[in-house]
Scaffold this motif. Structure first.
Motif, PDB file in Angstrom:
ATOM      1  N   GLY A 180       0.810  -1.210   0.000  1.00  0.00           N
ATOM      2  CA  GLY A 180       0.000   0.000   0.000  1.00  0.00           C
ATOM      3  C   GLY A 180       0.840   1.254   0.000  1.00  0.00           C
ATOM      4  N   GLY A 181       1.863   1.300  -0.871  1.00  0.00           N
ATOM      5  CA  GLY A 181       2.657   2.509  -1.018  1.00  0.00           C
ATOM      6  C   GLY A 181       2.028   3.445  -2.025  1.00  0.00           C
ATOM      7  N   ALA A 182       2.852   4.346  -2.586  1.00  0.00           N
ATOM      8  CA  ALA A 182       2.321   5.362  -3.490  1.00  0.00           C
ATOM      9  C   ALA A 182       1.593   4.735  -4.674  1.00  0.00           C
ATOM     10  N   ALA A 183       2.203   3.752  -5.337  1.00  0.00           N
ATOM     11  CA  ALA A 183       1.563   3.128  -6.490  1.00  0.00           C
ATOM     12  C   ALA A 183       0.441   2.187  -6.069  1.00  0.00           C
ATOM     13  N   GLY A 184       0.650   1.419  -4.997  1.00  0.00           N
ATOM     14  CA  GLY A 184      -0.355   0.448  -4.571  1.00  0.00           C
ATOM     15  C   GLY A 184      -1.663   1.094  -4.164  1.00  0.00           C
ATOM     16  N   CYS A 185      -1.602   2.220  -3.477  1.00  0.00           N
ATOM     17  CA  CYS A 185      -2.824   2.924  -3.100  1.00  0.00           C
ATOM     18  C   CYS A 185      -3.591   3.397  -4.331  1.00  0.00           C
ATOM     19  N   VAL A 186      -2.853   3.853  -5.358  1.00  0.00           N
ATOM     20  CA  VAL A 186      -3.499   4.284  -6.589  1.00  0.00           C
ATOM     21  C   VAL A 186      -4.175   3.105  -7.275  1.00  0.00           C
ATOM     22  N   VAL A 187      -3.450   1.996  -7.415  1.00  0.00           N
ATOM     23  CA  VAL A 187      -4.001   0.829  -8.108  1.00  0.00           C
ATOM     24  C   VAL A 187      -5.258   0.334  -7.404  1.00  0.00           C
ATOM     25  N   ALA A 188      -5.190   0.142  -6.082  1.00  0.00           N
ATOM     26  CA  ALA A 188      -6.334  -0.394  -5.343  1.00  0.00           C
ATOM     27  C   ALA A 188      -7.541   0.530  -5.429  1.00  0.00           C
ATOM     28  N   SER A 189      -7.320   1.821  -5.279  1.00  0.00           N
ATOM     29  CA  SER A 189      -8.452   2.750  -5.300  1.00  0.00           C
ATOM     30  C   SER A 189      -9.072   2.837  -6.682  1.00  0.00           C
ATOM     31  N   ARG A 190      -8.247   2.891  -7.725  1.00  0.00           N
ATOM     32  CA  ARG A 190      -8.790   2.969  -9.075  1.00  0.00           C
ATOM     33  C   ARG A 190      -9.570   1.705  -9.450  1.00  0.00           C
ATOM     34  N   LEU A 191      -9.039   0.542  -9.113  1.00  0.00           N
ATOM     35  CA  LEU A 191      -9.743  -0.702  -9.428  1.00  0.00           C
ATOM     36  C   LEU A 191     -11.083  -0.768  -8.708  1.00  0.00           C
ATOM     37  N   ALA A 192     -11.102  -0.359  -7.444  1.00  0.00           N
ATOM     38  CA  ALA A 192     -12.338  -0.436  -6.656  1.00  0.00           C
ATOM     39  C   ALA A 192     -13.368   0.576  -7.115  1.00  0.00           C
ATOM     40  N   GLN A 193     -12.926   1.773  -7.462  1.00  0.00           N
ATOM     41  CA  GLN A 193     -13.870   2.830  -7.817  1.00  0.00           C
ATOM     42  C   GLN A 193     -14.357   2.727  -9.255  1.00  0.00           C
ATOM     43  N   ASP A 194     -13.548   2.173 -10.145  1.00  0.00           N
ATOM     44  CA  ASP A 194     -13.881   2.189 -11.562  1.00  0.00           C
ATOM     45  C   ASP A 194     -14.303   0.835 -12.099  1.00  0.00           C
ATOM     46  N   SER A 195     -14.517  -0.135 -11.213  1.00  0.00           N
ATOM     47  CA  SER A 195     -15.028  -1.436 -11.633  1.00  0.00           C
ATOM     48  C   SER A 195     -15.823  -2.046 -10.487  1.00  0.00           C
ATOM     49  N   ASP A 196     -16.496  -3.161 -10.789  1.00  0.00           N
ATOM     50  CA  ASP A 196     -17.219  -3.888  -9.744  1.00  0.00           C
ATOM     51  C   ASP A 196     -16.389  -5.042  -9.191  1.00  0.00           C
ATOM     52  N   ALA A 197     -15.121  -5.091  -9.546  1.00  0.00           N
ATOM     53  CA  ALA A 197     -14.248  -6.181  -9.125  1.00  0.00           C
ATOM     54  C   ALA A 197     -13.974  -6.111  -7.627  1.00  0.00           C
ATOM     55  N   THR A 198     -13.739  -7.271  -7.021  1.00  0.00           N
ATOM     56  CA  THR A 198     -13.324  -7.306  -5.619  1.00  0.00           C
ATOM     57  C   THR A 198     -11.825  -7.106  -5.537  1.00  0.00           C
ATOM     58  N   VAL A 199     -11.396  -6.256  -4.605  1.00  0.00           N
ATOM     59  CA  VAL A 199      -9.998  -5.843  -4.504  1.00  0.00           C
ATOM     60  C   VAL A 199      -9.539  -6.002  -3.061  1.00  0.00           C
ATOM     61  N   LEU A 200      -8.389  -6.641  -2.879  1.00  0.00           N
ATOM     62  CA  LEU A 200      -7.752  -6.752  -1.570  1.00  0.00           C
ATOM     63  C   LEU A 200      -6.403  -6.048  -1.629  1.00  0.00           C
ATOM     64  N   LEU A 201      -6.175  -5.134  -0.699  1.00  0.00           N
ATOM     65  CA  LEU A 201      -4.878  -4.464  -0.567  1.00  0.00           C
ATOM     66  C   LEU A 201      -4.202  -4.963   0.702  1.00  0.00           C
ATOM     67  N   LEU A 202      -2.999  -5.513   0.551  1.00  0.00           N
ATOM     68  CA  LEU A 202      -2.215  -6.010   1.679  1.00  0.00           C
ATOM     69  C   LEU A 202      -1.062  -5.048   1.948  1.00  0.00           C
ATOM     70  N   GLU A 203      -1.013  -4.496   3.160  1.00  0.00           N
ATOM     71  CA  GLU A 203       0.037  -3.546   3.538  1.00  0.00           C
ATOM     72  C   GLU A 203       0.733  -4.038   4.796  1.00  0.00           C
ATOM     73  N   ALA A 204       2.065  -4.136   4.727  1.00  0.00           N
ATOM     74  CA  ALA A 204       2.835  -4.660   5.860  1.00  0.00           C
ATOM     75  C   ALA A 204       2.847  -3.710   7.048  1.00  0.00           C
ATOM     76  N   GLY A 205       2.711  -2.409   6.801  1.00  0.00           N
ATOM     77  CA  GLY A 205       2.755  -1.430   7.874  1.00  0.00           C
ATOM     78  C   GLY A 205       1.398  -1.153   8.472  1.00  0.00           C
ATOM     79  N   GLY A 206       1.342  -0.084   9.265  1.00  0.00           N
ATOM     80  CA  GLY A 206       0.123   0.268   9.973  1.00  0.00           C
ATOM     81  C   GLY A 206      -0.549   1.506   9.409  1.00  0.00           C
ATOM     82  N   ASP A 207      -1.406   2.098  10.237  1.00  0.00           N
ATOM     83  CA  ASP A 207      -2.224   3.249   9.866  1.00  0.00           C
ATOM     84  C   ASP A 207      -1.350   4.495   9.739  1.00  0.00           C
TER      85      ASP A 207
END
Length: 534
Positions: A18-45
């Motif tokens: 969930g870094g700079a690119a990962g946050c973009v990919v996950a958000s775009r996939l979730a908002q612009d499609s009906d696909a199910t998306v899982l984002l795995l981030e090793a760090g915290g909030d």
């Protein structure tokens, strides 16, 4: 395996990191499609003061929000092991970095387009993506800057006076000052100026997690799991079918129905590929890993920008740092004949020395006592490699960074040190200069020795899953891994050459390009993945 209650057994897309690119990919996939998306981030909030307050960014380096990677000792850097900070928190480096927004030079992207054979990486097309990304608050430039995107970009308000004096010194030395360092200057020979930053009112950091991901997290098709460290990919033949990860003491696995995308950075991405059996056959054999797909470029081509700590002057009157404490920078060429700038010195608004040079020169610890013009190299010729230390996913990889191994890099930085000293000692800086603290007037041999003791990095690790068409390339122009189905890479590791300037903005660009390619495949081919063969 048992699963946390909130997880489904499978997802259309699994975004690893969930870094700079990962946050973009996950958000775009979730908002612009009906696909199910899982984002795995090793760090915290990321919603903690050390992240949200842009003035505190240095407190994240070496702490709990840093992977704390370290390069192998090298004679080229006086036997030192250089720290390689990398964000380990939602938002990745965008939550921990120094907040300079530098998009890269026109010719960076023209090279990427040639290397990949894909016109979507040409400057003309990249410029349109950047315009969609940005909410630019500075001088309008409709040809180059966007104003409706998610990333709030501005210039520091009321920068320290020494920044403005440095600009005057640059102009006197023939380096033009510009109002926008991401405008026309990045299509030519370079310039100086106050840097673009992703900082909103009240010194609030605008991370990619806040700008992209948080608005998407209310959607039912997006799941974000923190403290989830990816261990390896699960393959069936040449196709990715799942992702194995650890979460709060458990090793878990989730199935991938369409694609997985690695967004774990230029050190962890090759590590995960190799642990999954994707990489150089001989390298994998050394650790008893079955080679599922021979891809010799995995881990090779390691690059980082060099930042030298530094050319330091004592203030006449102490002046505390302001804003992101790095408000001024310049891009310039070390010699004639280059097609883009190779130098990027940056103002550090305190005394900035390495673990060797700082004590040796007795630099003051009071952050208001001195200022630094730190020489920087943004087109390094040196190349290194990321290797596995073992087959244990919990063990950090070995980074053979090889910094300053290319003589051209040493010569360019010697020219940069000379330039920084000329600027810092110029008449325009006299009101802010009691005396030069470091390095002083050294002969060539002593200057090179000092350089190897002072060299560090800009924290811009890149290049280890290179985009291209040759046998040593790892991904194609759509960021699909050559020879593997259902797998893409979207982070700085795909850069054939690191961009001219800080890599945060290019990583957001890479995330946008990856998401667009995945959405096109989703709409055109359903959820059947793709043929990633050469």
């Amino acid at each position: 395996m048992s699963q946390p209650r909130e997880l489904l057994p499978s997802y259309d897309y699994v975004v690893c990191g969930g870094g700079a690119a990962g946050c973009v990919v996950a958000s775009r996939l979730a908002q612009d499609s009906d696909a199910t998306v899982l984002l795995l981030e090793a760090g915290g909030d990321e919603r903690v003061p050390a992240v949200e307050d842009s003035r505190l960014w240095m407190s994240n380096i070496g702490g709990e929000r840093d992977w704390r990677f370290v390069a192998e000792a090298s004679p080229h850097t006086a036997g030192r092991r250089l720290p390689l900070p990398m964000g380990r928190v939602l938002g990745g480096g965008s939550s921990t970095n120094g907040l300079i927004w530098a998009r890269g030079h026109r010719n960076d992207f023209e090279l990427w387009a040639r290397e990949s054979g894909d016109a979507r990486w040409s400057y003309e097309q990249v410029l349109q993506v950047y315009k969609r990304i940005e909410n630019w608050q500075g001088t309008p430039d409709p040809q180059r800057r966007g104003t409706d995107g998610p990333m709030f970009i501005t210039k520091p308000q009321d920068p320290v006076p020494v920044a403005q004096a440095l600009a005057r010194a640059c102009v006197a030395a023939g380096i033009p000052e510009v109002d926008d360092l991401n405008g026309a200057a990045m299509e030519g020979d370079g310039a100086c100026g106050i840097a673009n930053v992703n900082v909103a009112a009240g010194a609030r950091r605008v991370s990619v997690a806040g700008a992209y991901l948080r608005p998407a997290m209310a959607r039912p098709n997006l799941t974000v799991l923190l403290h989830a460290q990816v261990r390896r990919l699960v393959l069936d033949g040449q196709t990715v079918k799942g992702v194995e990860f650890s979460h709060r003491g458990q090793v878990l696995e989730v199935a991938v129905d369409a694609e997985a995308v690695l967004c774990t950075g230029a050190i962890n991405t090759p590590k995960i590929l190799m642990l999954s059996g994707i990489g150089d056959r001989a390298e994998l054999a050394r650790h008893g890993i079955e080679c599922r797909h021979h891809l010799p470029g995995v881990g090779a081509n390691f690059q980082d920008h060099i930042l030298v700590a530094g050319c330091v002057w004592e203030y006449q009157t102490p002046e505390p740092p302001r804003n992101n404490a790095a408000e001024f920078t310049l891009f310039w060429k070390s010699r004639a004949g280059l097609d883009r700038p190779d130098l990027q010195p940056v103002l550090e608004e305190c005394a900035f020395g390495s673990e060797v040079t700082g004590p040796a020169y007795g630099l003051p610890s009071d952050r208001a006592a001195a200022w630094t013009l730190a020489p920087g190299l943004v087109r390094p010729q040196s190349r290194g490699r990321v290797r596995l230390a073992s087959a244990d996913p919990d063990q950090a990889p070995r980074v053979e960074a090889n910094f300053l191994s290319a003589p051209e890099d040493v010569q360019a930085l010697m020219a940069c040190v000379k330039l920084c000293r000329e600027l810092g000692n110029a008449p325009e800086l006299a009101p802010f200069r009691r005396r030069e603290l470091m390095p002083g007037d050294l002969d060539d041999k002593a200057s090179q020795a000092w350089l190897r003791q002072a060299a560090g990095t800009y924290f811009h690790q890149s290049g280890t899953a290179r985009m291209g068409q040759g046998d040593d390339a790892v991904v194609d122009g759509a960021l699909r891994v050559h020879g593997v189905q259902g797998l893409r890479v979207a982070d700085a590791s795909i850069m054939p050459e690191v961009t001219t300037g800080n890599t945060h903005a290019p990583c957001v660009l890479i995330g946008e390009q990856a998401a667009q390619g995945m959405l096109e495949a989703h709409r055109g081919c359903g959820m059947g993945g793709h043929d990633g063969s050469r």
